[in-house]
Design a protein around this motif. Structure first.
Motif, PDB file in Angstrom:
ATOM      1  N   ILE A   1       0.837  -1.201   0.000  1.00 44.59           N
ATOM      2  CA  ILE A   1       0.000   0.000   0.000  1.00 44.59           C
ATOM      3  C   ILE A   1       0.868   1.246   0.000  1.00 44.59           C
ATOM      4  CG2 ILE A   1      -1.645   1.335   1.368  1.00 44.59           C
ATOM      5  CD1 ILE A   1      -2.888  -1.324   2.263  1.00 44.59           C
ATOM      6  N   ARG A   2       1.939   1.244   0.815  1.00 49.53           N
ATOM      7  CA  ARG A   2       2.836   2.416   0.866  1.00 49.53           C
ATOM      8  C   ARG A   2       3.439   2.697  -0.505  1.00 49.53           C
ATOM      9  NH1 ARG A   2       4.804  -0.002   5.732  1.00 49.53           N
ATOM     10  NH2 ARG A   2       4.033   1.082   7.595  1.00 49.53           N
ATOM     11  N   GLU A   3       3.810   1.652  -1.235  1.00 50.93           N
ATOM     12  CA  GLU A   3       4.365   1.869  -2.562  1.00 50.93           C
ATOM     13  C   GLU A   3       3.329   2.482  -3.503  1.00 50.93           C
ATOM     14  OE1 GLU A   3       6.636  -1.249  -4.364  1.00 50.93           O
ATOM     15  OE2 GLU A   3       7.175  -2.116  -2.417  1.00 50.93           O
ATOM     16  N   CYS A   4       2.088   2.060  -3.380  1.00 48.04           N
ATOM     17  CA  CYS A   4       1.037   2.611  -4.239  1.00 48.04           C
ATOM     18  C   CYS A   4       0.824   4.104  -3.979  1.00 48.04           C
ATOM     19  CB  CYS A   4      -0.274   1.863  -4.015  1.00 48.04           C
ATOM     20  SG  CYS A   4      -0.314   0.183  -4.666  1.00 48.04           S
ATOM     21  N   VAL A   5       0.975   4.539  -2.742  1.00 47.64           N
ATOM     22  CA  VAL A   5       0.701   5.936  -2.386  1.00 47.64           C
ATOM     23  C   VAL A   5       1.984   6.742  -2.227  1.00 47.64           C
ATOM     24  CG1 VAL A   5      -1.509   5.375  -1.319  1.00 47.64           C
ATOM     25  CG2 VAL A   5       0.561   5.429   0.094  1.00 47.64           C
ATOM     26  N   ALA A   6       3.059   6.304  -2.852  1.00 47.65           N
ATOM     27  CA  ALA A   6       4.301   7.071  -2.827  1.00 47.65           C
ATOM     28  C   ALA A   6       4.043   8.486  -3.339  1.00 47.65           C
ATOM     29  CB  ALA A   6       5.356   6.375  -3.668  1.00 47.65           C
ATOM     30  N   LYS A   7       4.697   9.477  -2.722  1.00 50.74           N
ATOM     31  CA  LYS A   7       4.481  10.872  -3.124  1.00 50.74           C
ATOM     32  C   LYS A   7       4.931  11.115  -4.561  1.00 50.74           C
ATOM     33  CE  LYS A   7       3.183  11.520   1.109  1.00 50.74           C
ATOM     34  NZ  LYS A   7       1.735  11.441   1.431  1.00 50.74           N
ATOM     35  N   ASP A   8       6.022  10.468  -4.967  1.00 51.32           N
ATOM     36  CA  ASP A   8       6.529  10.591  -6.331  1.00 51.32           C
ATOM     37  C   ASP A   8       5.809   9.578  -7.222  1.00 51.32           C
ATOM     38  OD1 ASP A   8       7.894  10.742  -8.692  1.00 51.32           O
ATOM     39  OD2 ASP A   8       9.872  10.276  -7.853  1.00 51.32           O
ATOM     40  N   PRO A   9       5.045  10.035  -8.205  1.00 46.66           N
ATOM     41  CA  PRO A   9       4.304   9.088  -9.053  1.00 46.66           C
ATOM     42  C   PRO A   9       5.206   8.107  -9.784  1.00 46.66           C
ATOM     43  CG  PRO A   9       4.230  11.315  -9.965  1.00 46.66           C
ATOM     44  CD  PRO A   9       4.794  11.435  -8.590  1.00 46.66           C
ATOM     45  N   ALA A  10       6.457   8.493 -10.046  1.00 46.03           N
ATOM     46  CA  ALA A  10       7.363   7.606 -10.769  1.00 46.03           C
ATOM     47  C   ALA A  10       7.744   6.384  -9.931  1.00 46.03           C
ATOM     48  CB  ALA A  10       8.620   8.364 -11.186  1.00 46.03           C
ATOM     49  N   ARG A  11       7.568   6.465  -8.626  1.00 42.93           N
ATOM     50  CA  ARG A  11       7.965   5.356  -7.743  1.00 42.93           C
ATOM     51  C   ARG A  11       6.803   4.385  -7.503  1.00 42.93           C
ATOM     52  NH1 ARG A  11      10.499   7.593  -2.398  1.00 42.93           N
ATOM     53  NH2 ARG A  11      10.710   5.327  -2.109  1.00 42.93           N
ATOM     54  N   ARG A  12       5.633   4.678  -8.009  1.00 39.86           N
ATOM     55  CA  ARG A  12       4.501   3.777  -7.803  1.00 39.86           C
ATOM     56  C   ARG A  12       4.543   2.623  -8.808  1.00 39.86           C
ATOM     57  NH1 ARG A  12       0.652   8.922  -8.098  1.00 39.86           N
ATOM     58  NH2 ARG A  12       1.555  10.045  -6.312  1.00 39.86           N
ATOM     59  N   PRO A  13       4.194   1.433  -8.383  1.00 42.29           N
ATOM     60  CA  PRO A  13       4.185   0.300  -9.321  1.00 42.29           C
ATOM     61  C   PRO A  13       3.066   0.448 -10.344  1.00 42.29           C
ATOM     62  CG  PRO A  13       3.270  -0.337  -7.190  1.00 42.29           C
ATOM     63  CD  PRO A  13       3.825   1.046  -7.018  1.00 42.29           C
ATOM     64  N   ASP A  14       3.278  -0.091 -11.528  1.00 39.76           N
ATOM     65  CA  ASP A  14       2.209  -0.080 -12.519  1.00 39.76           C
ATOM     66  C   ASP A  14       1.301  -1.288 -12.273  1.00 39.76           C
ATOM     67  OD1 ASP A  14       3.479  -2.328 -13.573  1.00 39.76           O
ATOM     68  OD2 ASP A  14       4.416  -1.216 -15.210  1.00 39.76           O
ATOM     69  N   PRO A  15       0.151  -1.371 -12.949  1.00 39.17           N
ATOM     70  CA  PRO A  15      -0.778  -2.480 -12.699  1.00 39.17           C
ATOM     71  C   PRO A  15      -0.148  -3.862 -12.856  1.00 39.17           C
ATOM     72  CG  PRO A  15      -1.894  -0.758 -13.929  1.00 39.17           C
ATOM     73  CD  PRO A  15      -0.453  -0.367 -13.870  1.00 39.17           C
ATOM     74  N   ALA A  16       0.687  -4.051 -13.875  1.00 37.04           N
ATOM     75  CA  ALA A  16       1.292  -5.362 -14.087  1.00 37.04           C
ATOM     76  C   ALA A  16       2.191  -5.745 -12.916  1.00 37.04           C
ATOM     77  CB  ALA A  16       2.083  -5.371 -15.397  1.00 37.04           C
ATOM     78  N   GLU A  17       2.942  -4.772 -12.388  1.00 36.38           N
ATOM     79  CA  GLU A  17       3.816  -5.051 -11.247  1.00 36.38           C
ATOM     80  C   GLU A  17       2.997  -5.366 -10.006  1.00 36.38           C
ATOM     81  OE1 GLU A  17       7.229  -5.373  -8.777  1.00 36.38           O
ATOM     82  OE2 GLU A  17       6.850  -5.620 -10.931  1.00 36.38           O
ATOM     83  N   LEU A  18       1.884  -4.662  -9.820  1.00 39.62           N
ATOM     84  CA  LEU A  18       1.020  -4.943  -8.672  1.00 39.62           C
ATOM     85  C   LEU A  18       0.482  -6.366  -8.728  1.00 39.62           C
ATOM     86  CD1 LEU A  18      -1.101  -1.678  -8.208  1.00 39.62           C
ATOM     87  CD2 LEU A  18       0.549  -2.651  -6.606  1.00 39.62           C
ATOM     88  N   ILE A  19       0.036  -6.777  -9.900  1.00 38.15           N
ATOM     89  CA  ILE A  19      -0.493  -8.136 -10.040  1.00 38.15           C
ATOM     90  C   ILE A  19       0.595  -9.160  -9.730  1.00 38.15           C
ATOM     91  CG2 ILE A  19      -1.451  -9.792 -11.675  1.00 38.15           C
ATOM     92  CD1 ILE A  19      -2.759  -7.374 -13.100  1.00 38.15           C
ATOM     93  N   ARG A  20       1.799  -8.903 -10.230  1.00 40.48           N
ATOM     94  CA  ARG A  20       2.901  -9.827  -9.963  1.00 40.48           C
ATOM     95  C   ARG A  20       3.227  -9.881  -8.471  1.00 40.48           C
ATOM     96  NH1 ARG A  20       8.039 -10.120  -8.851  1.00 40.48           N
ATOM     97  NH2 ARG A  20       8.221  -7.857  -8.614  1.00 40.48           N
ATOM     98  N   ARG A  21       3.247  -8.707  -7.821  1.00 38.01           N
ATOM     99  CA  ARG A  21       3.594  -8.647  -6.406  1.00 38.01           C
ATOM    100  C   ARG A  21       2.540  -9.313  -5.529  1.00 38.01           C
ATOM    101  NH1 ARG A  21       6.549  -4.128  -4.894  1.00 38.01           N
ATOM    102  NH2 ARG A  21       6.138  -4.825  -2.747  1.00 38.01           N
ATOM    103  N   CYS A  22       1.289  -9.249  -5.932  1.00 37.16           N
ATOM    104  CA  CYS A  22       0.233  -9.867  -5.123  1.00 37.16           C
ATOM    105  C   CYS A  22       0.317 -11.388  -5.164  1.00 37.16           C
ATOM    106  CB  CYS A  22      -1.142  -9.406  -5.601  1.00 37.16           C
ATOM    107  SG  CYS A  22      -1.510  -7.687  -5.187  1.00 37.16           S
ATOM    108  N   ALA A  23       0.756 -11.931  -6.294  1.00 37.41           N
ATOM    109  CA  ALA A  23       0.990 -13.379  -6.437  1.00 37.41           C
ATOM    110  C   ALA A  23      -0.184 -14.201  -5.921  1.00 37.41           C
ATOM    111  CB  ALA A  23       2.284 -13.772  -5.708  1.00 37.41           C
TER     112      ALA A  23
END
Length: 559
Positions: free
Chosen positions: A242-264
């Motif tokens: 969740i912290r990565e999703c709400v990072a202040k810098d938008p460039a540091r947020r994971p994209d949808p594909a990375e989120l799906i991979r991370r959720c596993a």
């Protein structure tokens, strides 16, 4: 889902209307049925904003956006009427509760369910982004938990690549607490802003708490830009995601594909044992239109057009519904209208206060800068705990003036954000269902605010003349500190705070003095200007007024 009202149309286009699904900034949403039996959600632009070119451009843009996005994760466009008023669009009707309602009624989600929710919503966002569209208002209220998986709804402020923003200068789109810092600070809208909103939405699902606290919208947005998200108690791995999703810098947020991979995830959300019972919370679809027949729909008066309009109360089955809506800070629109419903504070309906402070009763316990509301007097012998019936403490000096349509004094403290109230008499009830000699007092919150401490509300009604010790009108007017008739105190946040609470005078009111309880005075015993005062109570002898209204009784004493 609410019953249709007397002023609602019987059909829109080819669709017979069955019920009300809700209201938004642009208009009313109905449940409709096509001639062939297909259920649709019909969104109709409010009549009073149809002459605003910017509003109509936004509505047409919404229609084009929904038409362009053909996704399994959105409600697809079925039909539209965009050439002449009433303007409307019809989309697929999706059964299932909103994420906000599911959390409110069933509590926070399990960590594994939240991971499956992230994966499913990320897949949905990827599908939407593939069409070059960003949602811009992803939040728990705009996620439907359907049998086929979560559905993204309300593309009213969605924006495609190259489209021009239709927001006013200085106003960022979205909802405080779910809008990304770059949108708030620079109005930079991109796909990463939807990832921020996804993270905030899942934080709410995991905790049952507003992700950046509650209170004034500006204060919540400030925390979103500069503060940390509230994920106290969340499983560490999920909290980190969740912290990565709400990072202040938008460039540091994971994209949808990375989120799906991370959720596993190895099990689909629709097969999750926690998710499946939520789908069953969907409202039952009515077989036939439910509307009060026999009442002639009134003409629509001109209403304020800034911000979303307050919806009109849904009354209990015993009577109809007032239709007139007004927005403002204690403002009254007209004397001859049926029922007025006020939304407080005003400022375009955004829920903010002029000084940026959170109004009393809406403070987060984690925000020390916000006051705690009225405190119990040191010499008060009553025990702490929920108030029952507020007592006379010599502070009831409010008096309503019918000629000015206002009170002599403001409330002693600010009302809660998005607080709405209504006062209806038999003379001003266009449905004719309220019996003579009765007055109906209503209140609610326009939007739900989960996980707040109790806020006890009691209503006081004062007749034109000062009451004596027996609760009878004396010879002097009411510009005194004599207390009136009171209702039982009730927690504003108990249950669904967006549902209207209605009190009937004199049935639900009584006079209490010297340890004795006496029935409320009939209206006919003291015709004239009656005063209605809403009180925030922390005990029976610790309370402060939050607003004042009134009504005119023309009843005369029967011979």
């Amino acid at each position: 889902m609410d019953a249709l009202r007397a002023q609602d149309p019987a059909r829109i286009g080819a669709y017979v209307l069955l019920a009300r699904l809700g209201a938004g900034g642009m208009g009313q949403v109905y449940l409709g049925r096509s001639p062939g039996g297909r259920l649709v959600a019909v969104k109709v632009v409010r009549e009073e904003i149809t002459e605003h070119p910017e509003a109509l451009a936004r509505f047409r843009r919404e229609a084009e956006t929904v038409r362009a996005v053909r996704s399994a994760y959105t409600a697809n466009l079925i039909d539209a009427g965009l050439d002449a008023a009433p303007y409307w669009i019809a989309t697929e009707y999706v059964t299932g509760p909103t994420l906000a309602r599911a959390v409110r009624e069933r509590g926070p989600f399990l960590a594994e369910t939240c991971r499956r929710l992230i994966a499913a919503m990320a897949e949905g966002l990827a599908s939407v982004h593939a069409y070059g569209v960003t949602h811009r208002d992803l939040k728990p209220q705009n996620v439907l938990l359907a049998a086929q998986g979560p559905q993204l709804i309300d593309f009213g402020i969605a924006r495609g690549a190259g489209q021009t923003a239709l927001t006013q200068d200085g106003q960022a789109p979205g909802t405080p607490g779910y809008t990304a810092p770059e949108v708030l600070a620079r109005n930079e809208v991109g796909d990463a802003a939807d990832i921020f909103a996804l993270g905030a939405t899942v934080a709410y699902a995991a905790t049952g708490r507003a992700p950046f606290g509650v209170g004034d919208g500006a204060a919540v947005s400030y925390r979103a830009v500069h503060g940390e998200i509230d994920i106290v108690g969340v499983e560490p791995g999920l909290a980190a995601l969740i912290r990565e999703c709400v990072a202040k810098d938008p460039a540091r947020r994971p994209d949808p594909a990375e989120l799906i991979r991370r959720c596993a995830v190895d099990t689909a959300l629709v097969d999750d044992p926690f998710y499946q019972p939520l789908v069953a919370m969907a409202d039952v679809v009515p077989d036939t239109p439910r509307r009060p027949y026999g009442a002639t729909p009134p003409a629509i008066h001109e209403l304020p057009t800034q911000g979303p309009p307050p919806s009109v109360p849904t009354r209990p089955a015993r009577r109809g519904t007032p239709w007139f809506v007004a927005t403002g800070v204690g403002a009254v629109v007209g004397i001859s209208v049926a029922t007025a419903v006020w939304l407080l504070p005003g400022n375009g309906g955004d829920g903010g206060t002029s000084d940026g402070a959170a109004p009393s009763g809406r403070a987060s316990t984690k925000d020390p800068a916000v006051g705690e509301g009225p405190k119990k007097p040191a010499d008060d012998p009553t025990p702490d705990g929920p108030p029952q019936y507020i007592q006379d403490i010599g502070t009831s000096r409010h008096a309503w003036n019918g000629l000015r349509d206002s009170c002599n004094l403001p409330g002693e403290e600010e009302p809660p954000l998005q607080f709405q109230y209504s006062v209806t008499t038999a003379e001003t009830d266009f449905t004719g269902e309220l019996p003579p000699g009765k007055v109906e007092i209503g209140y609610r919150l326009k939007y739900e605010e989960p996980n707040l401490p109790p806020y006890y509300l009691a209503v006081e009604i004062k007749p034109p003349r000062r009451l004596d010790a027996n609760g009878r009108p004396g010879t002097s007017d009411q510009n005194s500190d004599r207390f009136g008739f009171v209702s039982r105190a009730a927690d504003l946040y108990e249950g669904d705070e967006t549902d209207w609470t209605f009190l009937t005078y004199p049935d639900d009111f009584s006079f209490r003095a010297d340890g004795k309880v006496r029935p409320a005075l009939p209206l006919s015993d003291d015709p004239g200007e009656w005063t209605v005062v809403y009180h925030h109570a922390t005990s029976d002898k610790a309370h402060k007024s939050i607003l004042c209204a009134g009504f005119m009784s023309t009843d005369t004493v029967s011979e």
